[in-house]
Enzyme design. Structure first.
Site, PDB file in Angstrom:
ATOM      1  N   ASP A 286       0.874  -1.157   0.000  1.00  0.00           N
ATOM      2  CA  ASP A 286       0.000   0.000   0.000  1.00  0.00           C
ATOM      3  C   ASP A 286       0.925   1.225   0.000  1.00  0.00           C
ATOM      4  O   ASP A 286       2.113   1.101   0.301  1.00  0.00           O
ATOM      5  CB  ASP A 286      -0.865  -0.039   1.268  1.00  0.00           C
ATOM      6  CG  ASP A 286      -1.611   1.255   1.491  1.00  0.00           C
ATOM      7  OD1 ASP A 286      -2.272   1.718   0.543  1.00  0.00           O
ATOM      8  OD2 ASP A 286      -1.521   1.820   2.599  1.00  0.00           O
ATOM      9  N   VAL A 287       0.393   2.389  -0.336  1.00  0.00           N
ATOM     10  CA  VAL A 287       1.255   3.577  -0.429  1.00  0.00           C
ATOM     11  C   VAL A 287       1.013   4.554   0.720  1.00  0.00           C
ATOM     12  O   VAL A 287       1.904   4.788   1.537  1.00  0.00           O
ATOM     13  CB  VAL A 287       1.098   4.266  -1.801  1.00  0.00           C
ATOM     14  CG1 VAL A 287       1.954   5.537  -1.869  1.00  0.00           C
ATOM     15  CG2 VAL A 287       1.504   3.293  -2.911  1.00  0.00           C
ATOM     16  N   ASP A 288      -0.195   5.119   0.807  1.00  0.00           N
ATOM     17  CA  ASP A 288      -0.471   6.123   1.841  1.00  0.00           C
ATOM     18  C   ASP A 288      -0.339   5.531   3.241  1.00  0.00           C
ATOM     19  O   ASP A 288      -0.911   4.478   3.536  1.00  0.00           O
ATOM     20  CB  ASP A 288      -1.890   6.682   1.679  1.00  0.00           C
ATOM     21  CG  ASP A 288      -2.062   7.453   0.378  1.00  0.00           C
ATOM     22  OD1 ASP A 288      -1.082   8.060  -0.079  1.00  0.00           O
ATOM     23  OD2 ASP A 288      -3.171   7.444  -0.180  1.00  0.00           O
TER      24      ASP A 288
ATOM     25  N   MET B 211     -11.147   4.447   6.197  1.00  0.00           N
ATOM     26  CA  MET B 211     -10.093   3.525   6.627  1.00  0.00           C
ATOM     27  C   MET B 211     -10.613   2.517   7.635  1.00  0.00           C
ATOM     28  O   MET B 211     -10.176   1.388   7.682  1.00  0.00           O
ATOM     29  CB  MET B 211      -8.932   4.305   7.261  1.00  0.00           C
ATOM     30  CG  MET B 211      -7.977   4.820   6.242  1.00  0.00           C
ATOM     31  SD  MET B 211      -7.234   3.427   5.383  1.00  0.00           S
ATOM     32  CE  MET B 211      -6.283   4.280   4.192  1.00  0.00           C
ATOM     33  N   GLY B 212     -11.553   2.947   8.455  1.00  0.00           N
ATOM     34  CA  GLY B 212     -12.126   2.042   9.447  1.00  0.00           C
ATOM     35  C   GLY B 212     -13.154   1.108   8.845  1.00  0.00           C
ATOM     36  O   GLY B 212     -13.725   0.279   9.532  1.00  0.00           O
TER      37      GLY B 212
ATOM     38  N   SER C 175      -2.603   1.157  -4.639  1.00  0.00           N
ATOM     39  CA  SER C 175      -3.076   2.260  -3.815  1.00  0.00           C
ATOM     40  C   SER C 175      -4.478   2.715  -4.188  1.00  0.00           C
ATOM     41  O   SER C 175      -4.829   2.758  -5.367  1.00  0.00           O
ATOM     42  CB  SER C 175      -2.109   3.445  -3.972  1.00  0.00           C
ATOM     43  OG  SER C 175      -2.584   4.574  -3.287  1.00  0.00           O
ATOM     44  N   GLY C 176      -5.243   3.076  -3.167  1.00  0.00           N
ATOM     45  CA  GLY C 176      -6.522   3.737  -3.402  1.00  0.00           C
ATOM     46  C   GLY C 176      -6.324   5.228  -3.626  1.00  0.00           C
ATOM     47  O   GLY C 176      -7.273   5.969  -3.824  1.00  0.00           O
ATOM     48  N   GLY C 177      -5.051   5.664  -3.603  1.00  0.00           N
ATOM     49  CA  GLY C 177      -4.699   7.062  -3.869  1.00  0.00           C
ATOM     50  C   GLY C 177      -4.592   7.333  -5.362  1.00  0.00           C
ATOM     51  O   GLY C 177      -5.094   6.560  -6.181  1.00  0.00           O
TER      52      GLY C 177
ATOM     53  N   ASP D  49      -1.272  -0.606   5.932  1.00  0.00           N
ATOM     54  CA  ASP D  49      -1.745  -0.138   7.244  1.00  0.00           C
ATOM     55  C   ASP D  49      -3.250  -0.269   7.429  1.00  0.00           C
ATOM     56  O   ASP D  49      -3.743  -0.211   8.551  1.00  0.00           O
ATOM     57  CB  ASP D  49      -1.362   1.341   7.431  1.00  0.00           C
ATOM     58  CG  ASP D  49      -2.147   2.236   6.482  1.00  0.00           C
ATOM     59  OD1 ASP D  49      -3.040   2.961   6.950  1.00  0.00           O
ATOM     60  OD2 ASP D  49      -1.891   2.207   5.268  1.00  0.00           O
TER      61      ASP D  49
ATOM     62  N   THR E 197      -8.436  -2.126   3.946  1.00  0.00           N
ATOM     63  CA  THR E 197      -8.497  -2.550   2.537  1.00  0.00           C
ATOM     64  C   THR E 197      -7.280  -3.394   2.153  1.00  0.00           C
ATOM     65  O   THR E 197      -7.353  -4.205   1.233  1.00  0.00           O
ATOM     66  CB  THR E 197      -8.587  -1.336   1.583  1.00  0.00           C
ATOM     67  OG1 THR E 197      -7.455  -0.491   1.776  1.00  0.00           O
ATOM     68  CG2 THR E 197      -9.865  -0.541   1.809  1.00  0.00           C
TER      69      THR E 197
END
Length: 225
Positions: free
Chosen positions: A20-22, A52-53, A109-111, A179, A182
């Site tokens: 993951d990235v962020d 995120m939760g 990433s979701g970014g 982190d 997802t």
């Protein structure tokens, strides 16, 4: 159930590792940084926390946040020039060590792709190994939405990407590191998940990950043994 020692063996024998990235590869949440840059930080940070939760479907959260931010192409470029993302300590060395071992490294990433490609370049990861959301702009550079066909725009999208990678490249063992909820949901199809809490601790991930680390040095140590 896979034991911790079996997980360590899986990591050391993996032929692909997905990050993951962020808040994992970089210290920030890209969408929050973009919101701050565009002057709508508080409202967007709260939405990110809920997403995120796992409280909001991912695509809904992304749509809502971007509708608030309305980032132009110029703002995204200025953000990267004036406030480039900070790499998490140890990630450069870890990626480099994995690449030396001929392990394929992917960023999922979701970014936003424009930000993630910038990070990939710092880590010598080819853009073909980047899976992220694409922002869309009108010809005058104003925000025009995002590409909703990307798998990373959906809840469960990271798992879809890993399934695609297994099918395309016939990887035997893929590890997902991240982190957030997802990231954890991407295992399976990932063969193992390693939770990362070096930048932010998500309690749900800490409580449920079979292997949880707060420093990439721990993974580097595994590869050196």
């Amino acid at each position: 159930m896979v034991s911790h020692s079996e997980l360590r063996k899986l990591f050391c024998s993996a032929d692909a590792v997905c990050f993951d990235v962020d808040s994992t590869v970089i210290r920030e949440e890209g969408i929050d940084e973009l919101a701050k840059f565009c002057g709508v930080e508080a409202a967007v940070s709260e939405m990110t926390r809920r997403a995120m939760g796992g409280a909001l479907p991912f695509k809904d959260a992304l749509t809502e946040r971007l509708a608030l931010i309305q980032p132009s192409r110029d703002q995204v470029q200025r953000l990267l020039a004036e406030h480039p993302p900070h790499l998490t300590p140890g990630i450069r060395e870890l990626v480099s060590r994995l690449q030396e071992r001929n392990v394929q490294v992917f960023l999922i990433s979701g970014g936003f792709r424009s930000i993630v490609e910038h990070v990939a370049a710092k880590l010598n990861i080819p853009t073909t190994n980047v899976f992220a959301n694409r922002l869309k702009f009108y010809f005058n550079g104003e925000y025009a939405g995002f590409d909703e066909t990307q798998p990373t725009a959906e809840s469960g999208g990271k798992g879809k990407v890993i399934g695609f990678l297994k099918e395309k490249f016939h990887f035997k063992k893929i590890i997902m590191i991240g982190d957030g909820a997802t990231d954890m949901e991407a295992c399976p199809p990932a063969d193992a998940f390693i939770g990362f809490g070096g930048n932010v601790i998500r309690q749900q991930v800490k409580d449920n990950a079979k292997w949880y680390i707060t420093d990439f040095v721990e993974l580097l140590g595994e590869l050196e043994e």
